[in-house]
Structure formats: C-alpha cells, structure tokens
Design an enzyme around this catalytic site. Structure first.
Site, short mmCIF file in Angstrom:
data_model
loop_
_atom_site.label_atom_id
_atom_site.label_comp_id
_atom_site.label_asym_id
_atom_site.label_seq_id
_atom_site.Cartn_x
_atom_site.Cartn_y
_atom_site.Cartn_z
N GLY A 99 2.09 9.00 -33.38
CA GLY A 99 1.97 9.00 -34.83
C GLY A 99 0.94 8.03 -35.38
N SER A 100 -0.06 7.69 -34.58
CA SER A 100 -1.06 6.75 -35.11
C SER A 100 -1.87 7.39 -36.24
CB SER A 100 -1.98 6.24 -33.99
OG SER A 100 -2.86 7.25 -33.55
N ASN A 101 -2.06 8.69 -36.19
CA ASN A 101 -2.76 9.35 -37.30
C ASN A 101 -1.92 9.33 -38.58
OD1 ASN A 101 -5.52 10.60 -36.70
ND2 ASN A 101 -4.35 10.98 -34.84
N ARG A 130 2.37 22.04 -30.39
CA ARG A 130 2.72 23.46 -30.29
C ARG A 130 1.85 24.28 -31.22
NH1 ARG A 130 8.27 23.93 -27.83
NH2 ARG A 130 8.78 21.75 -27.45
N ARG A 150 6.35 26.67 -26.34
CA ARG A 150 6.38 27.65 -27.44
C ARG A 150 6.99 27.05 -28.69
NH1 ARG A 150 9.81 32.58 -26.73
NH2 ARG A 150 9.61 32.54 -28.99
N ASP A 178 -6.90 25.52 -32.20
CA ASP A 178 -7.98 24.63 -32.67
C ASP A 178 -9.16 25.43 -33.22
OD1 ASP A 178 -6.44 22.40 -31.87
OD2 ASP A 178 -7.17 22.63 -29.82
N HIS A 186 -8.35 17.26 -34.48
CA HIS A 186 -8.58 17.54 -33.07
C HIS A 186 -9.69 16.63 -32.54
CE1 HIS A 186 -8.61 19.82 -29.37
NE2 HIS A 186 -9.93 19.80 -29.42
C1 GRF Z 1 -4.82 12.62 -31.38
O1 GRF Z 1 -5.78 12.34 -30.40
C2 GRF Z 1 -5.12 13.92 -32.07
O2 GRF Z 1 -6.46 14.19 -32.22
C3 GRF Z 1 -4.50 14.92 -31.15
O3 GRF Z 1 -3.33 14.28 -30.68
C4 GRF Z 1 -3.46 12.87 -30.78
C5 GRF Z 1 -2.36 12.35 -31.64
O4 GRF Z 1 -2.24 10.98 -31.64
N1 GRF Z 1 -4.30 16.18 -31.83
P1 GRF Z 1 -1.20 10.26 -32.63
O5 GRF Z 1 0.19 10.80 -32.35
O6 GRF Z 1 -1.62 10.52 -34.04
O7 GRF Z 1 -1.29 8.82 -32.28
#
Ligand code: GRF
Length: 189
Positions: free
Chosen positions: A13-15, A94, A66, A148, A112
């Site tokens: 969940g760093s994003n 998924r 799935r 993607d 991505h």
């Molecule tokens: C990231 O590298 C994102 O691009 C990919 O999965 C990873 C997720 O990382 N789709 P986080 O869980 O947000 O840390």
C-alpha cells in the site's frame, strides 16, 4: 470537498500512502472512503485501519489469481455504498472485468511500473532489465478489460543505470509512482 476515492490493493500500500500524503499536504483535494483487499493480511489494510478508513476483504472464493464475478459484484456494491466516485487500483493483483468495470465506467485507474505498452504484467522492471532497455518508468492509466491496457493518463520515465539491480531499479520507479499517482488523480478532478 474533493473526490471520493476507493482503493483496491493486494500488498504493502505504499501508493495508497502516497495518495494519503498528498491529501494531507493539501496538494490533492480528495478523500479515501474505503480500502479493499483480496488478502486479509495485506499491509495496505493495516495502513488504512491506522487512519480510521473503512476496510474490507474481498472474498475470491479460494481462487488464487481469478477475480470471480460474484466477488466483483460485491466489490462494486461496497464501493458504491461508500460513495466512491473514482476507484484506484494500487498494487491490486487481479484482473478487473465486468461487472466491476460496468459499475464504474472510465472511473477505474491503475498504476503500472513500466512505460506501457511495453512490459505489461508482473515485475515489469525485471522484464525491462532482462530486455536490456535503456529506460524504465511508470504509467497511470484507465482500466479496461485487458491486462495493463487502457488509455494512458500520465507516464514518466527513469533511466536504467549500468549497475542497476532489480531492487535498485524498482526503488527508483517507486519514487516516481508515488509522485505520479496523486498527480494523475488531481488531473481528473
Ligand atoms: C507497484 O509497483 C505498482 O506499480 C504495482 O504494484 C506495486 C504496488 O506497490 N502495480 P504498493 O502496494 O503500492 O506498495
């Protein structure tokens, strides 16, 4: 007050954290109302709970990869019930199909770690290294039925250095991801 976001994630969940940080610092006018994961022990759920954000586990009926149709229906219902206007996939592993796509037409985003359309799929930074590419990057795009694929909202590149390992390259891409995702959401509001 800002757009209502729902987050789907499978991992750390760093994003999502980067989106929260942008909200906290006042650079993104939005609110995360719910975070859902297909893994009950994913750290993304812990981060959300610590912030007092509603969480839920998506029951994928024992399927490893799935995303069963009933689970997508339940996910759509939970997101709608939480008032979500924009769905952000943040490390969600998924493939989203109907009926979830139909419930949020043109309102599901993904991030991505490659310069799409190059290197879709898993661990794309390793694919870029193996291919001997001179640059890598990250892409925020609308989700459609492909893997993607879907219209690109924002994309930026980073160089691949001669001494890069998978880890060092991934770390450089993640710094970029954390800046690009909030920026892409801001563009849509
Ligand atoms: C990231 O590298 C994102 O691009 C990919 O999965 C990873 C997720 O990382 N789709 P986080 O869980 O947000 O840390």
């Amino acid at each position: 007050m800002g757009m209502v976001l729902g987050i789907l994630g499978s991992g750390s969940g760093s994003n999502m954290q980067a989106i929260l940080d942008a909200i906290d610092s006042g650079t993104l006018d939005a609110r995360i109302s719910i975070v859902l994961s297909d893994h009950s022990d994913a750290f993304i759920l812990e981060r959300a709970r610590q912030r007092g954000i509603a969480t839920g586990v998506i029951d994928c009926r024992g399927f490893k990869t799935r995303f069963p149709e009933e689970a997508q229906q339940e996910t759509a219902m939970q997101l709608k019930a939480a008032g979500v206007e924009l769905v952000c996939l943040a490390g969600f592993l998924r493939l989203v199909k109907r009926p979830l796509l139909d419930a949020f037409p043109q309102r599901i985003l993904n991030i991505h770690p490659s310069l799409l359309p190059a290197f879709p799929g898993l661990e794309s930074w390793k694919q870029a290294l193996a291919a001997g590419a001179s640059e890598a990057g990250c892409t925020v795009h609308f989700v459609d039925e492909g893997m993607d694929t879907g219209p690109i909202i924002l994309q930026e590149s980073v160089p691949i250095l001669a001494d890069d390992t998978a880890e060092s390259l991934h770390a450089r891409i993640q710094v970029l991801e954390h800046r690009l995702y909030p920026a892409a959401i801001r563009n849509l509001s």
